[in-house]
Design a protein around this motif. Structure first.
Motif, PDB file in Angstrom:
ATOM      1  N   CYS A  87       0.808  -1.227   0.000  1.00  0.00           N
ATOM      2  CA  CYS A  87       0.000   0.000   0.000  1.00  0.00           C
ATOM      3  C   CYS A  87       0.836   1.270   0.000  1.00  0.00           C
ATOM      4  O   CYS A  87       0.286   2.368  -0.083  1.00  0.00           O
ATOM      5  N   GLY A  88       2.146   1.157   0.118  1.00  0.00           N
ATOM      6  CA  GLY A  88       2.990   2.334   0.072  1.00  0.00           C
ATOM      7  C   GLY A  88       2.898   3.218   1.294  1.00  0.00           C
ATOM      8  O   GLY A  88       3.127   4.425   1.198  1.00  0.00           O
ATOM      9  N   VAL A  89       2.573   2.645   2.454  1.00  0.00           N
ATOM     10  CA  VAL A  89       2.485   3.410   3.694  1.00  0.00           C
ATOM     11  C   VAL A  89       3.846   3.396   4.375  1.00  0.00           C
ATOM     12  O   VAL A  89       4.513   2.352   4.442  1.00  0.00           O
ATOM     13  N   ASP A  90       4.272   4.547   4.875  1.00  0.00           N
ATOM     14  CA  ASP A  90       5.561   4.662   5.546  1.00  0.00           C
ATOM     15  C   ASP A  90       5.623   3.716   6.744  1.00  0.00           C
ATOM     16  O   ASP A  90       4.685   3.639   7.548  1.00  0.00           O
ATOM     17  N   ALA A  91       6.737   2.984   6.839  1.00  0.00           N
ATOM     18  CA  ALA A  91       6.885   2.018   7.932  1.00  0.00           C
ATOM     19  C   ALA A  91       6.852   2.688   9.302  1.00  0.00           C
ATOM     20  O   ALA A  91       6.445   2.073  10.285  1.00  0.00           O
ATOM     21  N   GLY A  92       7.275   3.961   9.379  1.00  0.00           N
ATOM     22  CA  GLY A  92       7.257   4.641  10.662  1.00  0.00           C
ATOM     23  C   GLY A  92       5.872   4.932  11.184  1.00  0.00           C
ATOM     24  O   GLY A  92       5.700   5.230  12.371  1.00  0.00           O
ATOM     25  N   LEU A  93       4.858   4.851  10.328  1.00  0.00           N
ATOM     26  CA  LEU A  93       3.482   5.115  10.746  1.00  0.00           C
ATOM     27  C   LEU A  93       2.767   3.862  11.222  1.00  0.00           C
ATOM     28  O   LEU A  93       1.615   3.947  11.671  1.00  0.00           O
ATOM     29  N   LEU A  94       3.406   2.708  11.106  1.00  0.00           N
ATOM     30  CA  LEU A  94       2.769   1.438  11.439  1.00  0.00           C
ATOM     31  C   LEU A  94       3.477   0.783  12.615  1.00  0.00           C
ATOM     32  O   LEU A  94       4.676   0.973  12.831  1.00  0.00           O
ATOM     33  N   ALA A  95       2.710   0.006  13.372  1.00  0.00           N
ATOM     34  CA  ALA A  95       3.279  -0.735  14.502  1.00  0.00           C
ATOM     35  C   ALA A  95       4.092  -1.916  13.977  1.00  0.00           C
ATOM     36  O   ALA A  95       3.798  -2.475  12.918  1.00  0.00           O
ATOM     37  N   HIS A  96       5.115  -2.304  14.740  1.00  0.00           N
ATOM     38  CA  HIS A  96       5.999  -3.387  14.309  1.00  0.00           C
ATOM     39  C   HIS A  96       5.764  -4.684  15.082  1.00  0.00           C
ATOM     40  O   HIS A  96       6.287  -5.717  14.681  1.00  0.00           O
ATOM     41  N   GLY A  97       5.011  -4.640  16.135  1.00  0.00           N
ATOM     42  CA  GLY A  97       4.817  -5.833  16.943  1.00  0.00           C
ATOM     43  C   GLY A  97       3.357  -6.246  16.997  1.00  0.00           C
ATOM     44  O   GLY A  97       2.469  -5.577  16.446  1.00  0.00           O
ATOM     45  N   PRO A  98       3.072  -7.356  17.639  1.00  0.00           N
ATOM     46  CA  PRO A  98       1.688  -7.804  17.770  1.00  0.00           C
ATOM     47  C   PRO A  98       0.886  -6.883  18.680  1.00  0.00           C
ATOM     48  O   PRO A  98       1.430  -6.135  19.485  1.00  0.00           O
ATOM     49  N   ALA A  99      -0.432  -6.943  18.520  1.00  0.00           N
ATOM     50  CA  ALA A  99      -1.327  -6.135  19.348  1.00  0.00           C
ATOM     51  C   ALA A  99      -1.420  -6.753  20.738  1.00  0.00           C
ATOM     52  O   ALA A  99      -1.767  -7.926  20.881  1.00  0.00           O
ATOM     53  N   ARG A 100      -1.138  -5.951  21.766  1.00  0.00           N
ATOM     54  CA  ARG A 100      -1.139  -6.444  23.141  1.00  0.00           C
ATOM     55  C   ARG A 100      -2.321  -5.923  23.947  1.00  0.00           C
ATOM     56  O   ARG A 100      -2.919  -6.671  24.713  1.00  0.00           O
ATOM     57  N   THR A 101      -2.652  -4.656  23.772  1.00  0.00           N
ATOM     58  CA  THR A 101      -3.717  -4.072  24.580  1.00  0.00           C
ATOM     59  C   THR A 101      -5.077  -4.306  23.928  1.00  0.00           C
ATOM     60  O   THR A 101      -5.182  -4.655  22.746  1.00  0.00           O
TER      61      THR A 101
END
Length: 418
Positions: A87-101
């Motif tokens: 999708c061409g979304v900047d990696a800095g705008l996305l989480a890198h780990g699994p969802a915890r909360t």
């Protein structure tokens, strides 16, 4: 015109279309489960042949997809990876780990539902629209070749002008499909940072990891600066002194060369230890870091070998110091001597003592100051390194000119922060 075509059929649009197709493929198992629910509920035996029932099965399967995304935290990592790649979304705008909360799992479930929902619709359109558009484009040729009798055409298509417009309708249908795919891909790319982006807890964890990494890098930089910087200063002074008395004092020259050999050998060992930490994290098997108890005498002997007069007053038992304090104190003394070798006159005085009043280790390095200190371009890292070491141990540092001398005074608590 070319800009509009790029928005519909460019590289980014095609990759987002593939992302939607993948969403449709992921939706298929949930559609099958929905059919198992819709079929008995509607008393229908052939759900596959009924478009409204198919859409109903799709609608029933989407909540199941949301539950799946909420139950499996790794869904966010997988979806974020697909969004970054397609999708061409900047990696800095996305989480890198699994969802915890719980909030992160809820956002992931919403995203997964949207991805499969839009993907299922666009996938269905991608399967149905191109054959229909091809049929419309070829319809005039089919009728002209006499194939109309084999194809049941609606009465509205019997008009000549309608047949003439059929190819245009086919092209318009394909463009409509491309517009729908581009719009759906753009919406998902715009919503991805909000739904798959890092939560405040993730940003805090990333900041802590970054701070820890910077702390390790700064520590390694201090180790390299102190060990290699001192060795170069000592070797330079020893070589300079040996050159001046090369013809008059061969014995001193031999001692200076031996000191240079010993200094470089020890420095290579320390350099290997630091580089081992860079390579392997903990550098198992590398030489231990020098300490005040085991290496102070060698440090003073190497410094004196260059002709510098060093007077050391040690009012403590270095072997009794805690290992961390002993190691950091050694580096502080080493850097203090390095500064003195660079800027001092004929005598350097080193004093180490423990003040019984408050249980602190006091390190004092003094050398005569016959002229104002000159700041080298890019210099000053040694004093900052000493201040960092003292601060990490809960101590204080004072450095600056005193009457007739330059004075470095460091106080370290014997029982400070770890």
């Amino acid at each position: 015109m070319s800009g509009h075509l790029r928005l519909l059929f460019g590289r980014r649009a095609r990759r987002r279309w593939i992302h939607l197709i993948l969403g449709g493929a992921l939706a298929m198992p949930y559609v099958f489960v929905g059919q198992l629910v819709v079929g008995p509920a509607t008393d229908s035996r052939y759900v596959f042949n009924d478009l409204p029932l198919q859409l109903l099965s799709f609608a029933v399967g989407l909540p199941l997809a949301a539950v799946t995304a909420a139950l499996f935290p790794l869904t966010r990592s997988l979806e974020a990876g697909a969004v970054r790649s397609l999708c061409g979304v900047d990696a800095g705008l996305l989480a890198h780990g699994p969802a915890r909360t719980r909030a992160a799992k809820g956002r992931t479930a919403a995203w997964f539902t949207l991805h499969l929902g839009f993907g299922g619709i666009i996938s269905g359109m991608s399967l149905a629209v191109p054959p229909f558009a091809g049929f419309l484009a070829a319809l005039p040729l089919i009728v002209w070749l006499g194939g109309a009798e084999f194809v049941e055409l609606p009465e509205a298509l019997d008009h000549t002008w309608v047949l003439a417009l059929a190819p245009l309708a086919g092209v318009a249908t394909l463009l409509a499909l491309a517009c729908c795919a581009a719009a759906a891909g753009t919406l998902l790319a715009r919503w991805a940072p909000a739904l798959l982006g890092p939560a405040p807890e993730d940003r805090l964890a990333a900041a802590e990891a970054r701070a820890a990494d910077l702390a390790v890098r700064n520590r390694l930089a201090r180790e390299l600066h102190d060990s290699v910087g001192h060795a170069l200063s000592a070797v330079t002074l020893q070589a300079s002194a040996a050159r001046r008395v090369l013809d008059t004092d061969p014995e001193f020259v031999r001692e200076a060369l031996a000191a240079i050999e010993d200094t470089t050998r020890r420095t290579v060992g320390e350099l290997d230890a630091v580089l081992g930490v860079l390579r392997d994290g903990d550098a198992p098997g590398t030489a231990p870091a020098p300490t005040l108890g085991g290496d102070l005498d060698c440090l003073l002997r190497r410094t004196r070998a260059g002709g510098t007069r060093v007077t050391a007053t040690v009012g403590i038992d270095p072997e009794a110091l805690p290992p961390v304090l002993s190691r950091e104190a050694y580096r502080i003394v080493q850097e203090g001597l390095s500064n003195a070798l660079r800027h001092a006159g004929e005598r350097v005085t080193v004093t180490l003592r423990i003040e019984a009043a408050d249980g602190q280790l006091a390190i004092t390095v003094e050398n005569p100051l016959d002229h104002a200190p000159v700041c080298r371009p890019g210099g000053g890292h040694g004093l900052r390194g000493i201040a960092d070491r003292a601060r990490l141990l809960g101590g204080t540092t004072e450095a600056g000119p005193a009457p007739g001398m330059w004075r470095l005074h460091v106080r370290l608590p014997l029982k400070g922060p770890a």
